[in-house]
Design a protein around this motif. Structure first.
Motif, PDB file in Angstrom:
ATOM      1  N   VAL A   8       0.844  -1.200   0.000  1.00 15.37           N
ATOM      2  CA  VAL A   8       0.000   0.000   0.000  1.00 15.37           C
ATOM      3  C   VAL A   8       0.881   1.251   0.000  1.00 15.37           C
ATOM      4  CG1 VAL A   8      -1.664   1.344   1.355  1.00 15.37           C
ATOM      5  CG2 VAL A   8      -2.016  -1.112   1.023  1.00 15.37           C
ATOM      6  N   ALA A   9       1.911   1.247   0.817  1.00 11.38           N
ATOM      7  CA  ALA A   9       2.817   2.402   0.864  1.00 11.38           C
ATOM      8  C   ALA A   9       3.480   2.627  -0.494  1.00 11.38           C
ATOM      9  CB  ALA A   9       3.876   2.196   1.945  1.00 11.38           C
ATOM     10  N   GLN A  10       3.928   1.549  -1.105  1.00 10.69           N
ATOM     11  CA  GLN A  10       4.595   1.646  -2.410  1.00 10.69           C
ATOM     12  C   GLN A  10       3.643   2.139  -3.490  1.00 10.69           C
ATOM     13  OE1 GLN A  10       5.854  -2.151  -3.886  1.00 10.69           O
ATOM     14  NE2 GLN A  10       6.826  -1.311  -5.699  1.00 10.69           N
ATOM     15  N   ALA A  22      -4.279   3.062   7.080  1.00 15.89           N
ATOM     16  CA  ALA A  22      -5.233   2.778   6.003  1.00 15.89           C
ATOM     17  C   ALA A  22      -5.586   1.298   5.968  1.00 15.89           C
ATOM     18  CB  ALA A  22      -4.659   3.225   4.663  1.00 15.89           C
ATOM     19  N   VAL A  23      -4.588   0.445   6.047  1.00 19.02           N
ATOM     20  CA  VAL A  23      -4.823  -0.998   6.022  1.00 19.02           C
ATOM     21  C   VAL A  23      -5.643  -1.419   7.239  1.00 19.02           C
ATOM     22  CG1 VAL A  23      -3.692  -3.260   6.203  1.00 19.02           C
ATOM     23  CG2 VAL A  23      -2.825  -1.552   4.588  1.00 19.02           C
ATOM     24  N   ASP A  24      -5.283  -0.930   8.421  1.00 22.66           N
ATOM     25  CA  ASP A  24      -6.042  -1.263   9.628  1.00 22.66           C
ATOM     26  C   ASP A  24      -7.500  -0.824   9.518  1.00 22.66           C
ATOM     27  OD1 ASP A  24      -3.859  -2.444  10.876  1.00 22.66           O
ATOM     28  OD2 ASP A  24      -3.347  -0.646  12.034  1.00 22.66           O
ATOM     29  N   THR A  25      -7.724   0.329   8.914  1.00 22.19           N
ATOM     30  CA  THR A  25      -9.092   0.827   8.739  1.00 22.19           C
ATOM     31  C   THR A  25      -9.895  -0.072   7.818  1.00 22.19           C
ATOM     32  OG1 THR A  25      -8.359   3.095   9.120  1.00 22.19           O
ATOM     33  CG2 THR A  25     -10.470   2.816   7.974  1.00 22.19           C
ATOM     34  N   VAL A  26      -9.320  -0.445   6.696  1.00 20.60           N
ATOM     35  CA  VAL A  26     -10.010  -1.317   5.738  1.00 20.60           C
ATOM     36  C   VAL A  26     -10.257  -2.691   6.354  1.00 20.60           C
ATOM     37  CG1 VAL A  26      -9.792  -2.506   3.522  1.00 20.60           C
ATOM     38  CG2 VAL A  26      -9.196  -0.087   3.705  1.00 20.60           C
ATOM     39  N   LEU A  27      -9.264  -3.241   7.040  1.00 15.90           N
ATOM     40  CA  LEU A  27      -9.440  -4.558   7.650  1.00 15.90           C
ATOM     41  C   LEU A  27     -10.506  -4.530   8.743  1.00 15.90           C
ATOM     42  CD1 LEU A  27      -5.780  -5.885   7.825  1.00 15.90           C
ATOM     43  CD2 LEU A  27      -7.583  -6.483   6.201  1.00 15.90           C
TER      44      LEU A  27
END
Length: 65
Positions: A8-10, A22-27
């Motif tokens: 995601v960062a890349q 962002a990943v924690d929010t989506v998960l």
């Protein structure tokens, strides 16, 4: 999960800490809305244990008809 955060960062150019948020929010969103067995499989796939992402995708597709 670190692999997903790095991707995601890349892909987005976000700082790793922001990508993690962002990943924690989506998960969290997915955990709350997916049936428990699918959410559990997702957790296993992200931790490198258990079900593959392809198997999860097939399960979700099957549920949607």
């Amino acid at each position: 999960m670190d692999e997903l955060i790095s991707l995601v960062a890349q892909k987005t150019g976000l700082a790793p800490d922001t990508a993690r948020t962002a990943v924690d929010t989506v998960l969290g969103f997915l955990r709350d809305r997916l049936p428990a067995p699918i959410a559990s499989q997702l957790e296993g796939a992200l931790s490198g244990k258990g079900t593959s992402i392809d198997e999860i995708t097939k399960g979700i597709s099957g549920m949607m008809g």
